[in-house]
Design an enzyme around this catalytic site. Structure first.
Site, PDB file in Angstrom:
ATOM      1  N   THR A 212       1.031  -1.347   0.010  1.00  0.00           N
ATOM      2  CA  THR A 212       0.209   0.040   0.276  1.00  0.00           C
ATOM      3  C   THR A 212       0.604   1.362   0.029  1.00  0.00           C
ATOM      4  OG1 THR A 212      -0.098  -0.323   2.533  1.00  0.00           O
ATOM      5  CG2 THR A 212      -1.835  -0.623   1.234  1.00  0.00           C
ATOM      6  N   THR A 215      -0.344   5.069  -1.244  1.00  0.00           N
ATOM      7  CA  THR A 215      -1.771   5.376  -1.944  1.00  0.00           C
ATOM      8  C   THR A 215      -2.243   6.456  -2.037  1.00  0.00           C
ATOM      9  OG1 THR A 215      -2.319   4.786   0.612  1.00  0.00           O
ATOM     10  CG2 THR A 215      -2.336   2.687  -0.816  1.00  0.00           C
TER      11      THR A 215
END
Length: 270
Positions: A212, A215
């Site tokens: 992630t 992000t």
């Protein structure tokens, strides 16, 4: 030129460079390209980082950032601007003073801490950010720790508390707020869009992946891309949420590092 010709919008990112390619300038330019927008960049800092850590930061001088800005705007029509990592108070002030006289769609992502825990905005820059840059923004995109740092309060723990924080953030001057709820505990990861009249909740299930990295940068640059293409802020956020969710969902198709890898910006093309 034919009737079917459609001019491609231009967007600018003002942010730090990520040598690992997952966040910052690199993530922004990938996002612009994936969403059909031409991307230009003004680099505020060089970082040495990978999927595990930021091992070094080399700030660019505010004077050279200003030179980059002036040179880009002297030649290229910019439809929307996104700011990310700015580092220190003089950098924030330089960017704000340049943007202030121009009528621009401006997305401010108040990048303060990297996913690996490194400070990317000095404490003395927060007041300059609040006083000089946030009031110029079309939209700001803080996460919960960033919102708490901006307001000098505790992090919200519930959706009701998030709404109260969004109201306080809007009073600082931006036209709209997108408060990101990824740091809440639970299976849902709600974001709140607030424009002074209505709260719009964008809910999304958490995706089981460690990849992630970037992000926040990617979401903010996606919103910038859609604003550059003429979308309203609400529509830009809605479409960007769909894009980032898909990019996270397909993140494990990539094989980049052994830590927190990047999202898959080109999931629709590769």
């Amino acid at each position: 030129m034919t009737d079917s010709y459609k001019q491609i919008a231009n967007a600018l990112t003002i942010a730090g460079s990520d040598s690992g390619g997952g966040a910052g300038i690199q993530a922004d330019l990938k996002t612009f390209s994936a969403l059909g927008v031409y991307g230009a960049s003004v680099i505020t800092a060089l970082t040495a980082q990978n999927t595990h850590a930021v091992t070094g930061v080399f700030p660019v001088t505010p004077e050279f950032v200003l030179q980059q800005l002036e040179t880009v705007f002297d030649d290229i029509h910019i439809d929307a601007v996104k700011t990310g990592m700015l580092g220190g108070p003089e950098m924030v002030r330089t960017v704000a003073e340049f943007v202030r006289p121009r009528q621009l769609a401006l997305v401010v992502d108040p990048v303060m801490i990297s996913k690996s825990g490194n400070a990317l905005l000095s404490p003395d820059a927060i007041s300059v950010l609040v006083d000089e840059l946030l009031p110029l923004a079309s939209l700001i995109t803080p996460n919960l720790p960033e919102a708490a740092a901006i307001l000098g309060c505790d992090e919200p723990q519930t959706l009701t508390e998030m709404k109260a924080i969004a109201e306080q953030l809007l009073k600082l001057g931006p036209q709209q707020v997108l408060l990101k709820g990824g740091h809440l505990i639970g299976e849902e990861s709600p974001d709140i869009f607030y424009d002074g009249s209505d709260f719009i909740i964008f809910e999304a299930n958490r995706i089981d992946t460690k990849n992630t990295h970037g992000t926040g940068c990617t979401l903010a640059s996606a919103i910038t891309a859609f604003l550059a293409k003429g979308e309203s802020a609400q529509n830009a956020v809605a479409k960007s949420k769909q894009y980032i969710s898909a990019a996270i969902k397909h993140a494990d198709n990539l094989n980049v590092g052994s830590g927190h890898g990047p999202v898959n910006h080109f999931h629709a093309l590769w």
